[in-house]
Write a protein that holds these residues in place. Structure first.
Motif, PDB file in Angstrom:
ATOM      1  N   ALA A 101       9.302   8.923  10.700  1.00 37.34           N
ATOM      2  CA  ALA A 101      10.538   8.155  10.669  1.00 37.34           C
ATOM      3  C   ALA A 101      10.506   6.991   9.687  1.00 37.34           C
ATOM      4  O   ALA A 101      11.441   6.194   9.627  1.00 37.34           O
ATOM      5  N   SER A 102       9.445   6.896   8.908  1.00 34.45           N
ATOM      6  CA  SER A 102       9.334   5.796   7.953  1.00 34.45           C
ATOM      7  C   SER A 102       8.434   6.207   6.805  1.00 34.45           C
ATOM      8  O   SER A 102       7.583   7.091   6.961  1.00 34.45           O
ATOM      9  N   GLU A 103       8.616   5.573   5.666  1.00 34.91           N
ATOM     10  CA  GLU A 103       7.720   5.824   4.534  1.00 34.91           C
ATOM     11  C   GLU A 103       6.398   5.087   4.714  1.00 34.91           C
ATOM     12  O   GLU A 103       5.450   5.302   3.960  1.00 34.91           O
ATOM     13  N   GLY A 113       0.717   0.084   4.806  1.00 32.86           N
ATOM     14  CA  GLY A 113       1.417   1.160   5.498  1.00 32.86           C
ATOM     15  C   GLY A 113       1.650   2.366   4.621  1.00 32.86           C
ATOM     16  O   GLY A 113       1.567   3.514   5.085  1.00 32.86           O
ATOM     17  N   ALA A 114       1.927   2.127   3.328  1.00 32.42           N
ATOM     18  CA  ALA A 114       2.130   3.238   2.391  1.00 32.42           C
ATOM     19  C   ALA A 114       0.832   4.009   2.172  1.00 32.42           C
ATOM     20  O   ALA A 114       0.825   5.246   2.102  1.00 32.42           O
ATOM     21  N   VAL A 115      -0.268   3.289   2.069  1.00 34.77           N
ATOM     22  CA  VAL A 115      -1.575   3.934   1.891  1.00 34.77           C
ATOM     23  C   VAL A 115      -1.923   4.759   3.121  1.00 34.77           C
ATOM     24  O   VAL A 115      -2.388   5.908   3.015  1.00 34.77           O
ATOM     25  N   LEU A 116      -1.673   4.184   4.290  1.00 36.68           N
ATOM     26  CA  LEU A 116      -1.970   4.905   5.530  1.00 36.68           C
ATOM     27  C   LEU A 116      -1.118   6.160   5.663  1.00 36.68           C
ATOM     28  O   LEU A 116      -1.608   7.215   6.105  1.00 36.68           O
ATOM     29  N   GLU A 146      11.475  13.020  -5.216  1.00 40.20           N
ATOM     30  CA  GLU A 146      10.794  12.836  -6.497  1.00 40.20           C
ATOM     31  C   GLU A 146      10.106  11.469  -6.552  1.00 40.20           C
ATOM     32  O   GLU A 146      10.673  10.469  -6.130  1.00 40.20           O
ATOM     33  N   GLY A 147       8.885  11.460  -7.054  1.00 40.04           N
ATOM     34  CA  GLY A 147       8.146  10.219  -7.195  1.00 40.04           C
ATOM     35  C   GLY A 147       7.287   9.859  -6.001  1.00 40.04           C
ATOM     36  O   GLY A 147       6.512   8.905  -6.061  1.00 40.04           O
ATOM     37  N   SER A 148       7.389  10.609  -4.915  1.00 40.01           N
ATOM     38  CA  SER A 148       6.605  10.308  -3.722  1.00 40.01           C
ATOM     39  C   SER A 148       5.135  10.653  -3.926  1.00 40.01           C
ATOM     40  O   SER A 148       4.795  11.697  -4.484  1.00 40.01           O
ATOM     41  N   ALA A 149       4.263   9.784  -3.427  1.00 43.91           N
ATOM     42  CA  ALA A 149       2.826  10.033  -3.505  1.00 43.91           C
ATOM     43  C   ALA A 149       2.395  11.166  -2.575  1.00 43.91           C
ATOM     44  O   ALA A 149       1.293  11.703  -2.718  1.00 43.91           O
TER      45      ALA A 149
END
Length: 204
Positions: A101-103, A113-116, A146-149
């Protein structure tokens, strides 16, 4: 031909109303009117799930007319929906659904949080038994764009047979509808159905 006018109605009402109308029909055609492309996409997805044919007309007045045709040889809508689900897991194995439910994963620091979250999605690809479905909504839909890790990891899951489904309303809210790069657009009714049918729901 029967008609459902769902213009001005928010997701998932157009899908819910169309599904109920089809369930009440033995055979025939149902025209559903909506006023946005996402709703029209959702109706076409419904047609595929129920093994109906769909014809879409994008009208000049901004209305989208989706005509769903149900043949006499097609089983009722509820049974068709069950048959359209992915194959059940082997005996003794649990069918799981992952809900993102979140990036970001967790709260406190978005960079962390993005790294996790990137690590979480990658870890899904390494499971001995993959989930049946990954559901993305709110800012979680950004992971499939597009562009998502996490794009390649989600693509890897999809190639392995995992459904990757992003909320159409959420994509539209963030202006990402045209940037979806993996998986398919879905609606809130389908999101609820997937979770209700799951043996296990995993949330990061």
């Amino acid at each position: 031909m029967e008609q459902v006018d769902a213009r001005g109605q928010a997701c998932p009402l157009p899908v819910v109303r169309a599904k109920k109308a089809l369930a009440a029909m033995d055979a025939g055609r149902l025209e559903v009117l909506v006023d946005n492309a996402t709703a029209a996409d959702n109706l076409e997805s419904l047609a595929r799930a129920l093994k109906c044919t769909a014809h879409r007309e994008d009208r000049d007045d901004g209305t989208f007319a989706v005509t769903l045709s149900k043949g006499a040889d097609i089983v009722d809508a509820s049974q068709a929906a069950l048959e359209a689900e992915p194959a059940a897991a082997s005996e003794g194995e649990a069918a799981s659904v992952v809900v993102i439910a979140s990036e970001f994963m967790g709260a406190g620091d978005d960079e962390l949080g993005a790294v996790l979250m990137k690590g979480f999605v990658f870890a899904l690809t390494q499971l001995d038994q993959l989930p049946s479905t990954v559901l993305l909504y709110n800012s979680g839909v950004k992971l499939a764009c597009e562009g998502s890790a996490s794009l390649e990891d989600l693509a890897s899951l999809q190639r392995a047979g995992v459904e990757v489904m992003s909320c159409g309303t959420c994509l539209a809210h963030f202006g990402l509808t045209e940037r979806l790069a993996v998986g398919e657009v879905t609606n809130m009714y389908a999101i609820v159905e997937k979770q209700a049918a799951a043996t296990t729901v995993i949330r990061p």
